[in-house]
Design an enzyme around this catalytic site. Sequence first.
Site, mmCIF file in Angstrom:
data_model
loop_
_atom_site.group_PDB
_atom_site.id
_atom_site.type_symbol
_atom_site.label_atom_id
_atom_site.label_comp_id
_atom_site.label_asym_id
_atom_site.label_seq_id
_atom_site.Cartn_x
_atom_site.Cartn_y
_atom_site.Cartn_z
ATOM 1 N N PHE A 119 0.830 -1.198 0.000
ATOM 2 C CA PHE A 119 0.000 0.000 0.000
ATOM 3 C C PHE A 119 0.868 1.252 0.000
ATOM 4 C CE2 PHE A 119 -2.633 3.323 1.921
ATOM 5 C CZ PHE A 119 -3.745 3.232 1.094
ATOM 6 N N GLU A 120 0.481 2.226 -0.818
ATOM 7 C CA GLU A 120 1.202 3.498 -0.917
ATOM 8 C C GLU A 120 0.800 4.390 0.243
ATOM 9 O OE1 GLU A 120 3.879 5.689 -1.750
ATOM 10 O OE2 GLU A 120 3.544 4.598 -3.632
ATOM 11 N N SER A 150 -6.589 5.759 10.549
ATOM 12 C CA SER A 150 -6.561 7.204 10.333
ATOM 13 C C SER A 150 -7.234 7.900 11.502
ATOM 14 C CB SER A 150 -7.302 7.587 9.044
ATOM 15 O OG SER A 150 -6.623 7.142 7.896
ATOM 16 N N HIS A 180 -1.999 9.115 9.732
ATOM 17 C CA HIS A 180 -2.384 7.981 8.895
ATOM 18 C C HIS A 180 -1.306 6.910 8.996
ATOM 19 C CE1 HIS A 180 -5.587 10.433 7.277
ATOM 20 N NE2 HIS A 180 -4.702 11.403 7.137
ATOM 21 N N GLU A 200 1.719 -2.700 7.534
ATOM 22 C CA GLU A 200 2.346 -3.902 6.993
ATOM 23 C C GLU A 200 3.861 -3.826 7.125
ATOM 24 O OE1 GLU A 200 -1.090 -3.231 3.967
ATOM 25 O OE2 GLU A 200 0.004 -2.044 5.445
ATOM 26 N N GLU A 255 1.328 10.411 1.347
ATOM 27 C CA GLU A 255 0.151 11.083 0.798
ATOM 28 C C GLU A 255 0.499 12.190 -0.189
ATOM 29 O OE1 GLU A 255 -1.102 9.873 5.044
ATOM 30 O OE2 GLU A 255 0.548 11.088 4.259
ATOM 31 N N GLU A 315 -9.665 7.062 2.011
ATOM 32 C CA GLU A 315 -8.203 7.090 1.913
ATOM 33 C C GLU A 315 -7.715 8.486 2.304
ATOM 34 O OE1 GLU A 315 -6.148 4.727 -1.171
ATOM 35 O OE2 GLU A 315 -8.136 4.438 -2.035
ATOM 36 N N SER A 316 -7.694 8.729 3.612
ATOM 37 C CA SER A 316 -7.103 9.910 4.247
ATOM 38 C C SER A 316 -8.117 10.979 4.636
ATOM 39 C CB SER A 316 -5.934 10.452 3.436
ATOM 40 O OG SER A 316 -4.890 9.492 3.392
ATOM 41 N N CYS A 323 -3.920 9.193 0.308
ATOM 42 C CA CYS A 323 -2.856 8.200 0.146
ATOM 43 C C CYS A 323 -3.230 7.237 -0.978
ATOM 44 C CB CYS A 323 -2.629 7.462 1.464
ATOM 45 S SG CYS A 323 -4.125 6.707 2.144
#
Length: 370
Positions: free
Chosen positions: A28-29, A249, A262, A266, A32, A85-86, A100
């Site tokens: 996962f990226e 988050s 955030h 992993e 952000e 996502e954020s 993100c």
Amino acid sequence: MSSCKDSLSLMAMWGSIARFDPKHERSFEGPEKRLEVIMRVVDGTHVSGLLAHDDDVWQKVIDAICAHIVSREFNEYIRSYVLSESSLFVMKDRVILITCGTITLLNCVPLICEAVSTVCGEVEWVSFMHKNYSFPWEQKGPHLSMAEEFKTLRSHFPSGQPFIFGPIDSDHYFLYFHSDVVQPSCSDDAQLSMTMYGLDRNQTKHWYSDKMLPTGPETAVIREATGLSEVVDDSWILHDLQYEPCGYSINAIRGSEYQTIHITPEEHCSFASYETNTCALNYSKCICGVLRVFDPERFSVIVFIDPDSAVGKSYHSGGTIGVEPEYYPNYEAHHRTVNEYTPGHWVLKVNYVKRAVGTVGTSAASGAKE
């Protein structure tokens, strides 16, 4: 992989995830993208500014980037939204959108500009910034490369300027900013951002769940167990989200201040980010509090220094502002960037790497003023 033909994209691959293993199916990226649009208030601008808009307007903005609003908290000064996502923050004179993953953040620029126009305001300042991506080959649309991001931003804001803060082959930030300030005014904004890699495994285990958990007793247990309750204490209005199967988050607001955190837990790509606009003469207490939660292997800290802000006055008077190496004896400063990116406005960024056991001490930052 076509973006890899772009030399800047190739450079951006270096250094963000030190132990990247392509065998991992899911990466996962975490780092952000951040977009801030500041509105100039003129004769005829709605008295409530951007706060005059209801949620439908911001939902359309979020729809444009294929995300959705999960929760919201309001006070007199800020509307805070936790997204899929954020985060999104809306204030009377500005919008801050932080996303993100592979979210195509720049796709919402026209809708934000429309929101400014609808309340009879004018776009005065725009900044787009991101840390170098961990997995840039997975980005989409205008974010496939810095060149594409630059091209897209220039199409919206032709007079804007791009900058890179830090070594291109390691931890660095890309910034594009546009300024249309008509007359000088008090400039006292504050922004402190941190990006952290290689998080403490004893902490990351808390940010896994077999179901999505909105703000409630279960997320309160997570905050207490990890020490986040010390960073976001009872003086803040907060809302958080534990993702399934992992990730977390939290947004918090207090008066006109915000904090947002955030977390990607992993092991092979563990990452956390922190940002606040809290004013301070020295940020060491804040930064040390965040480091106690995550104990990262390395981190970058970036401070935007406006001339009339508390930290700006401290910096220009020769005082320390809390990002200097003497505050972090367990880390070695590997690079420092100082840049006056527009007259009177400075940015200071430092990269830190944890020292080997038995080598704790104080060091001066290497690198250069740019």
